[in-house]
Motif scaffolding. Sequence first.
Motif, mmCIF file in Angstrom:
data_model
loop_
_atom_site.group_PDB
_atom_site.id
_atom_site.type_symbol
_atom_site.label_atom_id
_atom_site.label_comp_id
_atom_site.label_asym_id
_atom_site.label_seq_id
_atom_site.Cartn_x
_atom_site.Cartn_y
_atom_site.Cartn_z
ATOM 1 N N LEU A 79 -2.497 36.584 5.579
ATOM 2 C CA LEU A 79 -3.897 36.739 5.154
ATOM 3 C C LEU A 79 -3.979 36.871 3.630
ATOM 4 N N ARG A 82 -3.435 33.539 2.091
ATOM 5 C CA ARG A 82 -4.588 32.643 2.263
ATOM 6 C C ARG A 82 -5.688 32.886 1.231
ATOM 7 N N LEU A 83 -5.683 34.090 0.634
ATOM 8 C CA LEU A 83 -6.656 34.362 -0.433
ATOM 9 C C LEU A 83 -6.417 33.446 -1.632
ATOM 10 N N PHE A 106 -19.609 35.760 2.902
ATOM 11 C CA PHE A 106 -18.738 36.165 4.005
ATOM 12 C C PHE A 106 -17.280 36.423 3.602
ATOM 13 N N PRO A 107 -16.579 35.412 3.001
ATOM 14 C CA PRO A 107 -15.174 35.704 2.639
ATOM 15 C C PRO A 107 -15.056 36.735 1.523
ATOM 16 N N ARG A 110 -15.592 40.502 2.636
ATOM 17 C CA ARG A 110 -14.537 40.971 3.540
ATOM 18 C C ARG A 110 -13.200 41.169 2.832
ATOM 19 N N ASN A 111 -13.050 40.498 1.716
ATOM 20 C CA ASN A 111 -11.770 40.608 1.014
ATOM 21 C C ASN A 111 -11.827 41.443 -0.254
ATOM 22 N N ARG A 113 -13.934 44.540 -0.879
ATOM 23 C CA ARG A 113 -14.931 45.459 -0.338
ATOM 24 C C ARG A 113 -15.525 46.391 -1.385
ATOM 25 N N ARG A 156 -17.509 27.639 -0.982
ATOM 26 C CA ARG A 156 -17.068 28.797 -0.190
ATOM 27 C C ARG A 156 -15.578 29.076 -0.409
ATOM 28 N N LEU A 160 -13.218 32.678 -3.685
ATOM 29 C CA LEU A 160 -12.070 33.595 -3.679
ATOM 30 C C LEU A 160 -11.084 33.273 -4.814
ATOM 31 N N GLU B 141 -10.232 32.051 9.484
ATOM 32 C CA GLU B 141 -8.789 32.326 9.332
ATOM 33 C C GLU B 141 -8.332 32.024 7.910
ATOM 34 N N VAL B 142 -8.692 30.816 7.429
ATOM 35 C CA VAL B 142 -8.161 30.424 6.111
ATOM 36 C C VAL B 142 -8.844 31.153 4.958
ATOM 37 N N SER B 143 -9.996 31.800 5.254
ATOM 38 C CA SER B 143 -10.597 32.578 4.167
ATOM 39 C C SER B 143 -10.161 34.043 4.268
ATOM 40 N N ALA B 144 -8.998 34.229 4.874
ATOM 41 C CA ALA B 144 -8.349 35.547 4.951
ATOM 42 C C ALA B 144 -9.168 36.588 5.692
ATOM 43 N N THR B 145 -10.009 36.125 6.616
ATOM 44 C CA THR B 145 -10.757 37.051 7.474
ATOM 45 C C THR B 145 -10.163 36.942 8.867
#
Lengths: 249, 269
Positions: A79, A82-83, A106-107, A110-111, A113, A156, A160, B141-145
Motif C-alpha cells: 500500500l 502504491r502511493l 478519496f485517495p 485516506r492517505n 489524514r 486522481r 498523490l 487498491e492502486v490508490s493505496a486504499t
Amino acid sequence: MDQEKVIEIKGLYKSFGTYDVLKGVDLDLHKRENLVVLGKSGTGKSVLIKIIVGLLTPDQGAVKVLGQMVDKISYKELLALRLKVGFSFQNSALYDSMTVRQNLEFPLVRNQRNLTKGEVNQAVERVLDAVGLLQTINQMPSELSGGQRKRVGIARTLILQPEVMLYDEPTAGLDPITCLEINNLINEVQERFHTSSIVITHDLTCAKAVGNRVAMLLDGKFERQGTFDEVFNTDDERVKPFYEYNFIQ
Amino acid sequence: MDNKAENPAILQKQAKPPGKITRMFLTLYDVCQFVTRFFKEGFLPPYEGKELMRQCYDIGYRSLALISLTGFITGIVFTKQSRPSLAEFGATSWLPSLVGIALLRTLAPLLTSLIAAGKVGSSIGAELGSMRVTEQIDAMEVSATNPFKFLVTTRVLASTITIPILTFYTAMVGMLGALLNVSLFEDTSARAFFQASLEQITFLDITASTVKAIIFGFTIGIVGCYQGYNSSKGTEGVGKAANSAVVIGMFLIFIEEVVSVQFFGLFRT
C-alpha cells in the motif's frame, strides 16, 4: 532522463489457465523516462502493469519497483509503495457514485489524514487545473465525455504525487483531437511532476508523441526495444503490419 | 531464458482442472477466508465511520417503507387468520399474546431479513459486482486504499447493526396492524391490547430475537459482499452476483432460523 532504474523486471511469466500471456519478460524503466509498451490486443500489456502494482501476481520472475520486490513485500508495504505509483485505467475507473471532487479527495483523505479541508480543496483544484478540468469539479462521472473521464482519472492519480505513472491505453476509444490532447497531457505530466511513465497502447501516434523509448511485446516477450524509428525500421512481418495500419492506411 | 519445464505456470496448466466437490471445498475455503478477513480488518483502525453511517442510512431508512407495509399487513392477516381457531376454543382473549409472541419470536426477524435479503443483498451484490467489473475496486487498491475495509466491512457492519433495529420496528408495526384488526371486532383499547401482548413476552424472547436478527443481518451483508466483491465476466457476472446474493442469503437465513429455534428451545423447557 537518467540511468537510475525505477522499475526492473526479469524473467516474468504469467499464464491464465492454459493460455500463456507473458513468457519471460525483461524490462527496465529509467528515471524520468516515458516508455511506451506496444503490442496487439491480448498480448499481456495490461497484465504487465497490473503485476507492477501488485494487482496480479506473477507465476515466475522478479518485479522490482522503486527498489522493492512487489511480490515479496507485505500488504502494508505494498500500500505504501502504491502511493508512489499512479495507475490510469483504460476505462478511467472513476467511482460513479461520487462527484469529480469526491473522486479526487478519496485517495488523498485516506492517505494523508492530517490534511485540513482547505488543503484538500487546494490539492484537488491544483490537479484538476493541471488537466484543464476545473469547471467539472462538481459534476458526476456520468456527465463527462470519454476524454474528460480520462483526464479526471489521470488527475486522481496525480493527487498523490506519484514518482511513477502507469497509463493503460490512454487514448483508446477517443477521437483524434482528444488523443492529441491526452498525448500532450502525458508529456506535461512528465515535465511538471517529474514522473517516470509506462504507457500501454497500440496507437502508434501516441507512441511517437510521448515515448522516449518503445518496447514491442511479441509472443509474450519484448522482442524489440529502442527509439520509435529503431523499433519500426525492420522487415519483421510481425511488426510491419502494425506500422502500416497506423500510418499508411 | 529457457526454463519452461520448471515454469510453475506451465506445470499448473498440465494439471487436471478441479472436480465439482473440490471446487465446492475451494469456494468454502474462500468464503471462510473472506469472513476471517472481515473480523481481522473490521475492528482495526482506520475506521470508516462516515461510510458506515451512509450505509446504515441506505440499508435502514430506505427499507422502511417496504418493511412498514409488509409488517403492518402481516399483523392484520395473522390476527385475522388466528381468530377463528382461537374462537373455537373460546380463547380469543389470548389473541394479543399469540400475535405478540409470534411476531417477536419468528415473524418479525424472518420477514425483515427476507425482505432485506431481497432488497439490500441484491443491491450490495450488484453495486460491488459493477464496481469490480468496471475496475473501480482495482482503482481503490492502486490508490493505496484498502477496498475491503471501505466497501465490505462497512456494508456488513451496517446490515448487522440495522437489521435488528428494523426487526423490532417490524414487530411494532405488525402489532399496530393486529390492533387495527382486533379493534374491528372487539371494543378493546390500545393500552389493554399492548398490555396483553407484552405480558407474555420474556427476556429470552427479546434476546433470541435480537441474536437471530444480528446473525441474519451479518449473513445478508457478508453474502452480498462476497458475491459482488468476487464477481467476474462483465455484466453477466453483475447479474449473477445480485441473484446469488438473494438466493444464497435467503437459503442461509432459513437454515439459521431452524438452528436458532432448536438452540433457544433448549432454554425454554
